[in-house]
Scaffold this active site. Sequence first.
Site, PDB file in Angstrom:
ATOM      1  N   LYS A  40       2.049   4.555  -2.277  1.00 39.62           N
ATOM      2  CA  LYS A  40       2.797   3.952  -0.932  1.00 39.62           C
ATOM      3  C   LYS A  40       1.733   3.351  -0.162  1.00 39.62           C
ATOM      4  O   LYS A  40       1.793   2.434   0.465  1.00 39.62           O
ATOM      5  CB  LYS A  40       3.782   4.745  -0.354  1.00 39.62           C
ATOM      6  CG  LYS A  40       4.816   5.198  -1.353  1.00 39.62           C
ATOM      7  CD  LYS A  40       5.968   5.784  -0.429  1.00 39.62           C
ATOM      8  CE  LYS A  40       6.912   6.414  -1.691  1.00 39.62           C
ATOM      9  NZ  LYS A  40       7.406   5.317  -2.518  1.00 39.62           N
ATOM     10  N   ASN A  43      -0.443   0.536  -1.629  1.00 44.18           N
ATOM     11  CA  ASN A  43       0.440  -0.560  -1.404  1.00 44.18           C
ATOM     12  C   ASN A  43       0.624  -1.129  -0.245  1.00 44.18           C
ATOM     13  O   ASN A  43       0.408  -2.505   0.081  1.00 44.18           O
ATOM     14  CB  ASN A  43       1.967  -0.477  -2.014  1.00 44.18           C
ATOM     15  CG  ASN A  43       1.861   0.037  -3.492  1.00 44.18           C
ATOM     16  OD1 ASN A  43       1.149  -0.425  -4.180  1.00 44.18           O
ATOM     17  ND2 ASN A  43       3.083   0.761  -3.955  1.00 44.18           N
ATOM     18  N   ASP A 245       7.122  -1.158   0.954  1.00 53.08           N
ATOM     19  CA  ASP A 245       5.575  -1.108   1.273  1.00 53.08           C
ATOM     20  C   ASP A 245       5.111  -2.577   1.641  1.00 53.08           C
ATOM     21  O   ASP A 245       4.168  -2.749   2.731  1.00 53.08           O
ATOM     22  CB  ASP A 245       4.699  -0.537   0.108  1.00 53.08           C
ATOM     23  CG  ASP A 245       5.211   0.929  -0.175  1.00 53.08           C
ATOM     24  OD1 ASP A 245       5.627   1.367   0.612  1.00 53.08           O
ATOM     25  OD2 ASP A 245       5.179   1.262  -1.630  1.00 53.08           O
ATOM     26  N   GLY A 280       5.769  -5.016 -11.110  1.00 50.17           N
ATOM     27  CA  GLY A 280       4.889  -4.045 -10.493  1.00 50.17           C
ATOM     28  C   GLY A 280       4.901  -3.939  -8.869  1.00 50.17           C
ATOM     29  O   GLY A 280       5.630  -4.805  -8.412  1.00 50.17           O
ATOM     30  N   SER A 284       2.758  -7.434  -7.042  1.00 51.14           N
ATOM     31  CA  SER A 284       3.872  -8.408  -6.538  1.00 51.14           C
ATOM     32  C   SER A 284       3.485  -8.777  -5.221  1.00 51.14           C
ATOM     33  O   SER A 284       4.372  -9.437  -4.614  1.00 51.14           O
ATOM     34  CB  SER A 284       4.917  -7.930  -6.966  1.00 51.14           C
ATOM     35  OG  SER A 284       5.120  -6.531  -6.235  1.00 51.14           O
TER      36      SER A 284
HETATM   37  O1  RIB Z   1       6.717   2.684  -3.060  1.00 49.05           O
HETATM   38  C1  RIB Z   1       6.392   2.547  -4.300  1.00 49.05           C
HETATM   39  C2  RIB Z   1       5.355   3.320  -4.820  1.00 49.05           C
HETATM   40  O2  RIB Z   1       5.946   4.863  -4.752  1.00 49.05           O
HETATM   41  C3  RIB Z   1       4.815   3.312  -6.212  1.00 49.05           C
HETATM   42  O3  RIB Z   1       3.602   2.253  -6.305  1.00 49.05           O
HETATM   43  C4  RIB Z   1       4.342   4.594  -6.531  1.00 49.05           C
HETATM   44  O4  RIB Z   1       2.953   4.925  -6.749  1.00 49.05           O
HETATM   45  C5  RIB Z   1       5.119   5.673  -5.674  1.00 49.05           C
HETATM   46  O5  RIB Z   1       4.096   6.049  -4.801  1.00 49.05           O
END
Ligand code: RIB
Length: 294
Positions: A40, A43, A245, A280, A284
Site C-alpha cells: 500500500k 503503491n 492507493d 496489477g 496499473s
Molecule cells: O492496496 C493494494 C495492496 O495491498 C497490494 O499491492 C498488496 O501489496 C497489499 O498491500
Amino acid sequence: MTGIAVLGSTNMDLVTYVARAPELGETVTGREFRTVPGGKGANQAVAAARAGGDVMMIGAVGDDEYGAELRAGLEHAGVDTDLLHTVEGPSGTAHIVVDDTGGNAIVVIPGANGTVTSIGPGEVAAIAGADLLLLQLELPLSAVVAGAQAARAHGVRTILTPSPVQELPPELLAVVDVLVPNEHEAAALSGCSEPHAAAEVLLHRVPEVVITLGAKGCLYAARDAEAVLFPAPEVEAVDTTGAGDTFVGALSVALGEGRPVPEALAWASSAAALCVQRPGASTSMPYRSEIDGA
Ligand code: RIB
C-alpha cells in the site's frame, strides 16, 4: 511540485487470476499468475509520482530478489528511495486472488515491513520537508504513530489509509488530518454500515474523512461542511487491486497543489477509474497526462 513523503509498506504481489475465488477447503484452477510490485505504501508512492508529485518513500525491503525489484520499481517511477532501507530477511509479500468481477482478496506477509518499528532523524527530516505525509497500516503501528506525530510537529498534513483495518489508538487519531477508509474499513472503525452515518462518527475523531465506495464513488465529509457524495466514472473493472492507493496518491498531489477539494476528489476518482481497467497494482497506475485526459 508537491513534496510527498510516504511512510509505508513495499510488497511483492503474487497474483492469481481466477474465475471465482475458492471457498475454504476447495481447490480451483486459475487462469494466470503474475508477480507485480505492490504494497500500500509503495503503491501510493508510485501513484503520487506518476500524478506529478515529488515523492520520498520511507520503509524497508528485504535483502532478497524481491527487495531489489521493489526498489528498482520505485526508482523507475521517479520515487526517491534513499530512506527505503534494505534489511536482512525476506521482503513483504501479498498473496492476492483476483476474480472475474475484478474484486480481490489479499493476505499480506509483512517480512521486512515488520522491522520498521520506529523512525530516525533522517526520516523525521524528510517528513518535515514534505507538504504531505501518506500513511497506511502495513507497518508496525509504533512507526505509523511516530511518523504522524513528526508530521504534526512540523505542520505537515497527514492522510491515513486505515488498511488493513485495526483499532486506531487516540495518539494516532489526534495527529491525522484526513482519514481515507473504504466502506468496509469505515464500517469497522465506526460501527455504522451506512457511509454517511460512519462519516459522522469518524468526524468526532479526525477533521476530514473520505470514504471510498468503489464504483459508487466517494463520500467526503468535514467538520465544517455537509457530507458530499462524488460519483465515480463508469468503467469496466478488470482488477481493483491498488485502486484505493491510486486514489490517495493522486488526491495528495491535487491537495498539495492547492486545488479545491471537489476538483481534487474528481481528479483522484479519474485516476482510480483508470487503474481498475488494467491488471496489477503499481503496473496499473496512470500518469498525470492520462488523468488530465480522462
Ligand atoms: O492496496 C493494494 C495492496 O495491498 C497490494 O499491492 C498488496 O501489496 C497489499 O498491500
